[in-house]
Structures are given as C-alpha cells and as structure tokens.
Design an enzyme around this catalytic site. Structure first.
Site, PDB file in Angstrom:
ATOM      1  N   ASP A   1     107.586 -66.856 -41.157  1.00  0.00           N
ATOM      2  CA  ASP A   1     108.536 -67.593 -41.984  1.00  0.00           C
ATOM      3  C   ASP A   1     108.006 -67.751 -43.407  1.00  0.00           C
ATOM      4  O   ASP A   1     106.880 -68.211 -43.607  1.00  0.00           O
ATOM      5  CB  ASP A   1     108.704 -68.986 -41.339  1.00  0.00           C
ATOM      6  N   ASN A   2     108.827 -67.366 -44.382  1.00  0.00           N
ATOM      7  CA  ASN A   2     108.490 -67.594 -45.795  1.00  0.00           C
ATOM      8  C   ASN A   2     107.042 -67.261 -46.159  1.00  0.00           C
ATOM      9  O   ASN A   2     106.335 -68.087 -46.734  1.00  0.00           O
ATOM     10  CB  ASN A   2     108.730 -69.073 -46.136  1.00  0.00           C
TER      11      ASN A   2
ATOM     12  N   GLU B   1     109.357 -62.522 -43.290  1.00  0.00           N
ATOM     13  CA  GLU B   1     110.641 -63.052 -43.729  1.00  0.00           C
ATOM     14  C   GLU B   1     110.499 -63.548 -45.165  1.00  0.00           C
ATOM     15  O   GLU B   1     110.411 -64.737 -45.424  1.00  0.00           O
ATOM     16  CB  GLU B   1     111.108 -64.203 -42.820  1.00  0.00           C
TER      17      GLU B   1
END
Lengths: 653, 653
Positions: free
Chosen positions: A384-385, A413
């Site tokens: 994530d991120n 991501e």
C-alpha cells in the site's frame, strides 16, 4: 596506475539493457532467455574471445555462454538462468592469442613466408601452454592431444600443419583451455529472476469480511472458500485481501469516510493495530491465524494464491505506539503526530518516521513482519502506498525477503508521479499499478502501453492493469453500462499479461460518491451486500477473457505488445505473439460505446510473422464460429456497441 | 541494511549528461557554464532542497550552486568551474524541514487550526536548531537573529508570526544554515575542464626538415621561424610537427615507402630511435634541444604553440631495444618481433608489448617521456595511432599528465572504427581526428556533423576537421582544382571550431600515389621542394577563413552547429550562434564544383534567435560589400563554382 595485477586489455562498455548505469537489476522470468548487447573491442588486430558469465548472488560457481560479434564492435549473448533468485552477470573478454596466431599463420603459409618455421614454433608454444593448463585442470587426455599437436606443428610440412591447425576439433580443444590470464572483466550487473506468476497473473480483490455479501454479518476466513471458488471459476489465480489485521478503534472512520464511527462500524482495514495486536496479528472478527492458514491451503488446492496487503499504517491503538513511540514523529508537547495533508487531518493514522534514530531496528521489524507472513505461506504482497515510504527501505525489504524467499512477489500500489513509480520498479517491486485506469482514448492507450512494454521500462517495470480498485471508480465507469465494463476489462486483460479487478466490477457497480472518483458506500468503511449471482453480471465474459489468456501462450508475455494501424480513431488494434509465432493473438477493439464503427486495419505483417502478401485465417476466440480468411496487410472490420464490439482473433496460417 | 549512518532519504538519478553511467568525465572549457539535469524526488510531501557541489580532484573545498526543479521531478543546475583541471561533482539533496513546516503552517494559520500554538513551537525548534548551527559556524549575529525569530514565533499572534516567517530575509538566513544531517549525496561524477584552445584552434602541420622548401637541404629548427610566421600570417595558432626524434637506420624506408633506402634518404620520422637516442632526444639533423626550446619561445612570441607528435613506434635502433628487450614481443628464436600485417612486413618498426611483465615501468617511462617534453614547454601532443595501444594506457597517461599539467592537450589520430574513436575521447583525448576527411555529400556531412556536435558525443569528443594529412590525400582532392581545395577548407573551418591542414594544401598539391589515397613523393619519406609563394595558391582564402573564425565568437564554439533546409541537394546550409545570439554566422555552401546551383533555403529562424516573420540583414564576410535584407524563413541564393560558391553570412537585426 591501475591496481590490478595486469592492465585492462579489452574495452567492454555500453551494455544494453543497463538501468541507471547498472545500479539497478533487470527482471526476467525463469525459463525466459536473457539476451544482452555490449560493445567489446581492443587496440590492434587481435581476435577477441568473450564469454558472458553469470552466477547466483553469493555463490561461487559461474555459468558461461559465448558472446558473438554482430557489427560495429557490438556483441550479443544469451544466458539462461537456472533458478529463480538474484543473479550477477558480467562479460569476460581477452585477446585470443591462438586464434590471432592461427589467422596470420595461415596467411604466412599461403604467402610462403620464410618465417613459417619460427612462427610454427610460436604456435607450438601456445599449444604447449594450453596443454599445461589442461593438465593442471586434470584433463590428461586433452593435455596429451595438445602436446602432440605442438610436436606435429614443428615437424610436418607447412600445408599439413595447416590441416591440423584449421581442424575444428583442435579449436574446440583450445577453447576449453584458453589463456585468460590477461582477460578483462566488466563490472558486475544484476538480474532478478522470478517465477512465472510475476509476469502472468489475473488478480481478484475482495474484502474477506464481505465474503458472504451480507450487510449485517461480518464474514470470517472460514466463510471465504466459496469466494475463492467463485474467483477461480472466473479464471483468476491471485486473490488479494485488503489488510487482515486488527483495525484501530481510536478515531475509527465511519461509513463513507465520515469522521465519527457508529458503534457497529467495522472501520477501514488500512487503519491497522488495536488492542488485539498489530501487523503480525489477525482481526479477531475474521478468525484466527489457524483459520487463515487453512484458507491459504484451500487456495493452494484450487491452484490459486492469496496476496496480502502490506500497509505500513498504524492506528493510535497499534502496539508500536506504546512499545516504540520513538518510531513515530513526536510533537513538541510529547504527543505523536497523526497524518495530515493540511488542512485535512487523519487522526486515525500515525505515520512512521523511517529516519528516526532507531531506524535500523524499525526497518528490521517491518521486514520481519513480511517474513512472518511468508513463513505462514503468503508469497505475494500488494504494498500500500509505497511512494510515501523511503525508496531505500523498499530496496532493503524486497532484497532481504527475496534473498531468503525468491518466490515472494511484491505489487506496488503507487499511483503517483512517473519517476517515483519507475524507481519502485527499479528497486525490486515485481509488478506495479499503472495509469491504465485513466487512459481512455486510442492515442492515450497506445502511447502508454508502448512506453510500458516497448521502452526501457520493460526491463524493470511490469504494469498490472486494473480497471477499478476499492479507491478508484474512474469517470468512464461512473454510472456506465455493462458495455463499458466489458471494454475496460478486455483492454486490461489483453494489453498486459497481468491484470486485476476489485469485486463488484463483475456486477458493473457504478455508483460514485458525488463529485469524487470513489465508490459511494465504499466497502473500505462498511460491510457490503452482494448477490454473487445477480442478473446482468458480466462474469461469463470475464471467464472467457481469462480462459483465452490462459490458453494462449502469447498472452502470458508482457513485452510482446505491438500496435497496428486502424483508420478509424475509435478502433484500436494490437497483437501479441510468442517469439516463434506459434501463437498469435490479434485484438481489434472499438472504444466507441455509442455508435457502430468500421475501419480498414493495416497490419504490420512482419510483427505477426507473416509475409507481405500472405493469406491467413483469423478466428475470433470471443465469438465461436466467427472465422475469416484474410490476405495481406489491409482488412476490413465492422464493430458495434450492441453486438460484436471487439475481436480477439487467433491468427493462423 | 545500508551501511551509512542514516538511510538514503532522497532519490537522485538519471543524470544528463552521463557518459557510460558516470564512468567517464564530461569535457568543458574554462569559462563555459556547465548545466546538468537530474531526477530528484522522495517519498511523501516534503519540500526538497538540493545543491550541486563541485571541487577540484584531490581538494577538500566544495563549491555549491542551487538546483532548481523544472517539471516531472527533473531538476537542473549550472556550475562554473573556476580553473582548468579535473573536477568531481555531485548532487546533495535533503528534505527541507523548515520549508515544509512553513508551508503547512501557513495553511494552518489560514484555516485557524487549533494546533497553531503547538506547531509554532515545532517551528521555533527548527529555528533554534538553525541558530545552534549558525553559532557553531561562528555566525553569532545570524545565530542571534534566528533565535530571536524563534521567540517571536511563540509570542506573536498567528498573523504576525506569518509575516516574520514568510519574509525572504528569514528564508535566506535559514538557507545558510540548513539541516543537512539527513541529506543524500549522489555518487561523484567527473569533468575535465580545459583551456579554450582545446575547443578553438587552427592547426598547420609541416615537416621542420622541409621548412625552407629545399629538396637538397635538410632544414633545422633554426630555419623554421619564417614558416611559423607564414602559418601565423594565414591565421593558424597551432603548428604541429611530425616526430622530431632520431630516425632509425635499420630497415629505413626509401622514397615513396620503398623497402630500401638510398644513403641520402632521410627516412620516416615515425620510425623513431637511432644511435643518437630515442623519444627524449632530437634528430641531430634538426638541431639541438636548445634550438628546439628557442623555437618554442619564438612560437610563443607569435601567440602560437608547437604541437609535438607522440608516436610510440620504435625502430630496431631505438635505445629501448637494447635496454628493455622485454618491453617488446620476443619470438621463439630470441629475436624481437617487428610490425606486420601479414603478408605485409614492417621491419623498420618494433611494436611495444604494453602487457609485458614489466608493464608498470614501461608505462611509467612513456608517461615520463611526455612529461619530459612538457617540461621543455610543449603543451599540445598529437598522438599517433592511439587505437593500436591499450585504451587503459591512454587513460593512465592523460590523467597523470593532466593532473600535474592541466593545460596539456592531446589530439587523437585514430582513423579507425567508431567505438574505438569514441572511447579514446571518453578516456581523455582533448580532440580527435574524424571521418570528415571522407564525408562528401550534403547527407553525409549533415548526418556526421550532427552526430558529433548534437548527440552525446559532444560531451566528450571534439572533432578536429582535417581536409588532408600527410597520410591522406582523399579521392575528391586527387588531381582536383583550387575550387575543391577552397570548398573542403571552408567546410572544415566553419563546421568545427577546430580544424587543421597539412602544408602543401595551400598550393592545392593534388598528385596521388597511383591507386592509393597517399601523396606521390610523400613528404613522409623525403625532403620536399616548395615555393612558399607559388602562384595559384589559396593562402589569401585560408587567411580569410581563419580571420572570420577569429573575429566571430560563434565560430569559437563546437556544439552550436545547426543545419537548415535548402531545396537543392548540392547546397548545404548551417549556422553557428553564440548562446545570447549576439553573434550569428550562417554558412550557405555549394558542394557542386561543376555547375551553378540555386536554391530556396528555409531557415530555422528560432535556431538563429529570430522571430517567425523577422527582417534581418545578412552580410557576406567572404565577399565585402555583399549584404542583403532578408525576411522570414525562406530566401533565395544562387551560387556558382567560378564565382561566389559560398556565403559566410553574419546575421544581424
């Protein structure tokens, strides 16, 4: 003075591929040949011999393959990596004294040069040296043969000497014991070799807590098996779960990202950490570690994998906050800084200070978190991120994990600026999200897919194409009908060898939160009701796409995308072929969801492995029975939104 | 884990220029700005500050200049090197905590965030930290000012705080004492900074032994002054001598490269070494070291330099042969191998074995030879056939010499394959011979000059354009008339900022050795008779070319060549401008030596610093009085071989 025992003799430079001067590895898939190009040359007229050498990082044993000249001092070589893992490779090149001597000796003999006897003695010396090397290597027979040749060379008449010398057998023997004492070795370059799923995969994302599609019941891992079977039935092979860890209570977000949660609100799985634990733990409402391991096993039985979300977000309740307050940002009043993008505040998230004084322990802990899940059987992580954490951290994490577990894959991501997205691929992310989600027109799609698959990026960046995510309901899908959902799924599934969708897509869920790119009643913050067999779904179409992908080896490859010309601005035409052209897929897709379109397409026949005036058969894999005899480059297609809106042709001769 | 005390925080990569991943230096001229581009970015939303740092190799003190963002994470910076020599440079970048804090603080104040007081305390901490750094650096006043700001920040009402904070003065103060404790520094890159003659020079080559042009008298250095004055009068500033060392006697070549010399044959100056010495000595027939030093002084008085030939060829009589037989190749019978290209034999030359066991002493000796001549006052060397010696040797030699004497320049006489020519420039040769000598058509000249001056080569390769050399009388000059000699001189002198010619060119000497690209009765092997004022010479034209070059600063630059369109295939049109367009030269040249040509030329007005519909004046510097008013891009020219065959326009508005 150069510090080496001998001075460099050969120039080896200008490698292709070569990412950031060799700073970053290239990526390959096990079983996929790796061909490189490099300039090799030296002063004078010596014949050069060169080898490509490669070995697994940390191992001693080198593999070798010949390097062959093309033109203008450009050489090429191909190596086959035997295992997944991290490899180093380099070029070793040297002046080939025997070949050089042999070439001029043959000329001398032809010219009846009076120096032939003395030059024969020179050749004999080279042969005897090789004989000595062979003996040192334990090759007694070879040593004797070489020594015998040396004797012959000094006793036979010149023309008979030549016969011995020019024999392929002797050259092969000499090539086994070359004089590499003065060779030059290029600085090492690196490759990451991964398993095939790194390149070819179809992802299905769902929230395990909504596995049953019941708005009033929090599903558990033990309820997820039907969903795995369902995803498998549609042809997906990776099921990706948002974070499964305990969800924070403090400042928990309510439905539609509201600031105050109701007592029954389930919270965002990305606000990680609560009284029941942090990143190594499981949200109790989902079940136990044992339940999760059971589900991993069930997935494996189905030939699928479960990918976990690695989201380095801590809720104020995360155990790290109490145990390691120094891992966070301290404010002057001693409180811990929450996430902000002023004037917006995200009190439910505490960002980590990756550069705190204790950073080495912090990094080690986060790496150990990943290794914990790897040990349980998770081999794919969606990160994530990653672009909000240091790039150096990801390089460290991925390298450390893959050195122990080269089968582990990471999907980045990062929806951010191009250079950051690229560098995350360079430092090791196996796959990356892309801008595909927002590329709509023929020009945009063509330019972007070409950049990804045909430029330098193809060596380090594998774009995973997603038409939607839980965060993104792009404009073109908002309130759109099934035709647009089919179109975007088809583009994603055929342009890239790796694609994915977030559940609900198959039901054409299309309701935006007003004025945003987000879903209304986003599943990020609440349980969602779904009838998994609701009418109007496009499951059959998605099943068909994934079947076509699976059955056609050309669709398993990433960098084989080639665009072809279509006169009509709304018709996009591209192909994917295996290198030997044994499998060829030609996609012709109308991007126009409103009107019929018709166009002449002008195919790049060479890209399809077809001669200029060939006759060939195109068979539509989407529409059984539709098969046409085509000839030459120019052919005609007619597409319509309410009928055949795309052809996925297999091309056969 | 990264071994640095803190982990890298910023990504710095993709430098432009960057030769072979930074392995090789870029070349600049003293006084010439050096602008580079680089990608700089980091995770999250911090504002980045970056500096370009550079220092002389081996020195401690860094110079710094700001780096500014352009777009898409691309940054640019310009540095000015203060001295000639070898420099290293790098980028240092860091998250600018003060700027980042200030930006969000201003938003907080605007939004009346209740956290303003605590955030003000955070800002005060940053100011106090800077105050501490200022004090540590001895800047007591600055320290006090910063400390005072910190106090104000915690006592003033928010809007007044902002006034203090947003003052440019405070930011400047903070920029003098930034927190660079967590900065990231890119790996060092390198630059060679040279004096202007490295880029702008006009060379005249003559054999000092033929200085008087007398076929029966061997001229001496003391006879050369008139020739220097003569070259100066034509506008040349570098006079280049073939080797001046003792010439070998054994196997000396006769006239026209015949195998047996007559007793009065003077031999080739490239067969170096005889009973009177080797590479540190002077051929007695030319005079003494004292005579040579006198001539160097005379050249200096004329504003000229004498370039020596560094030719690593040894005749069998060379002292090295006796003193260091191990520096040569031994044959099995103990004899030393002479040069060969079988079946051709060059018994007058013994090639050196650069990779012999004693290579370090050999290399050291050859470097010392160059330093010997440098000590006597020679600052330019034309290096003979560098491509037949190891590239690593040249890198070592040039680096060693230039570290002590950065004013020394080297011209590579490598007529060989492209990659070798390029790498010699990369490892340090100041200038290089080129394929210009064989580029004839408009397409060939355009493509080649563009590759040299507009591509990556412009960072490391300075092409010195020669229409002829003692070795090369190219086909188009064989038996050609003055018009062709004028044309090729004009192309060489205007396309490159550095050009040269070999004496006799001004008399249009055009007689080839039958069937070869060589001169008949080549001066390499015999004294040549010349009337230095022979009628039909083109000295006045050459004088004019060199004067135009000298008077127009645009002609002093190398990488400012731009081509413009001319409809006619025999008319070539190109321009050179200074970066500020204060000087603009437009060359329009007919390559057709037989027929008149006329053409519309379509100028790239932007490349000339002219607006789309400008009116401007073009004044022909070759033909006084010829001046035209032109307008817009398209204009008409008519050229004829027997009249005005080229325009060298100065463009003025």
């Amino acid at each position: 003075m150069p510090s080496s025992p001998h001075a460099p003799t050969v120039v080896i430079e200008n490698f292709y591929p070569c990412i950031e001067g060799g700073r970053h590895p290239v990526k390959r898939i096990l079983g996929e040949d790796f061909t490189l190009w490099v300039d090799i040359f030296k002063d004078g007229h010596d014949i050069i011999t060169a080898v490509l050498k490669w070995r697994m990082d940390g191992q001693q044993r080198w593999f070798e393959a010949p390097v062959t000249p093309t033109e203008n001092d450009r050489w090429t070589a191909t190596c086959a990596f035997a295992e997944i893992g991290r490899w180093e490779y380099c070029i070793e090149a040297w002046a080939d004294t025997f070949r050089s001597w042999k070439k001029t000796f043959a000329i001398r003999v032809g010219a009846e040069d009076p120096d032939v006897p003395i030059e024969a003695a020179e050749g004999a010396r080279l042969l005897l040296d090789a004989s000595t090397r062979a003996r040192a290597g334990g090759a007694t027979d070879a040593s004797a043969q070489l020594s015998e040749c040396a004797t012959l060379l000094q006793t036979l008449p010149p023309n008979e000497m030549l016969e011995v010398l020019l024999s392929e057998e002797l050259q092969k023997l000499m090539d086994r014991y070359p004089d590499r004492s003065q060779s030059t070795v290029s600085p090492p370059l690196h490759a990451i070799v991964e398993r095939e799923r790194a390149r070819f995969s179809a992802w299905y994302e769902f929230f395990p807590r909504s596995a049953e599609g019941l708005v009033n019941k929090h599903s558990r891992f033990r309820d997820c098996l039907p969903r795995l079977q369902y995803a498998q039935d549609m042809g997906f092979d990776v099921v990706y779960f948002p974070p499964i860890h305990p969800i924070g209570i403090a400042h928990r977000k309510g439905k539609n990202n509201t600031l105050t949660a109701q007592p029954d609100d389930v919270g965002s799985p990305w606000a990680i950490g609560g009284p029941t634990g942090g990143h190594r733990d499981i949200e109790p409402a989902l079940g136990t570690e044992e339940d999760f391991v059971w589900l991993l096993g069930e997935a494996q039985k189905l030939g699928m994998e479960i990918a976990l979300d690695f989201a380095i977000n801590c809720s104020p309740d995360h155990p790290y906050v109490k145990d390691h307050p120094d891992w966070f940002y301290q404010r002057p009043d001693g409180s811990i800084r929450y996430a902000e993008n002023p004037p917006k505040k995200y009190q439910d998230i505490y960002p980590i200070n990756f550069h705190c004084a204790d950073w080495k322990n912090l990094w080690r802990e986060l790496i150990d978190v990943v290794l914990h899940w790897v040990d349980l059987g998770v081999k794919i992580f969606r990160v994530d991120n990653p672009h909000t954490k240091p790039v150096a951290f990801w390089e460290e994490l991925i390298t450390t994990v893959q050195r122990q577990h080269p089968e582990v894959l990471f999907l980045a991501e990062a929806f951010t600026k191009p250079r950051m997205m690229q560098v995350l691929g360079k430092v090791g992310f196996t796959q990356s999200y892309t801008y595909f989600t927002w590329r709509e027109t023929k020009a945009e799609l063509t330019e972007y897919a070409t950049e990804l698959t045909q430029g330098e990026m193809r060596w380090y960046y594998r774009g995973n194409f997603w038409p939607n995510t839980p965060d993104i309901l792009p404009g073109h899908l908002q309130n759109a009908g099934p035709q647009m959902f089919r179109l975007r799924a088809a583009l994603a599934a055929t342009m890239s060898s790796t694609w994915g969708m977030y559940s609900g897509y198959e039901f054409c869920e299309n309701e935006p939160y007003p004025g945003k790119e987000e879903y209304n009643h986003s599943e990020k913050y609440q349980l969602v009701a779904r009838d998994w067999n609701a009418p109007g779904n496009i499951k059959a179409f998605i099943r068909q796409l994934n079947r076509i992908r699976r059955e056609n080896p050309a669709m398993h490859l990433y960098d084989n995308l080639r665009f072809h010309h279509a006169d009509h601005g709304d018709i996009i035409c591209y192909s994917k072929c295996t290198p030997d052209f044994s499998n060829r897929i030609l996609c012709i897709v109308s991007l126009n969801g409103h009107e019929p379109t018709a166009s002449t397409v002008r195919l790049d026949l060479a890209a399809l492995g077809l001669g200029p005036d060939s006759t060939y058969r195109v068979t539509d894999l989407l529409h059984p029975g539709a098969s046409y005899e085509w000839r030459g480059a120019e052919n005609y297609v007619a597409l319509r939104p309410d009928g055949v809106s795309m052809h996925l042709f297999r091309v056969e001769t």
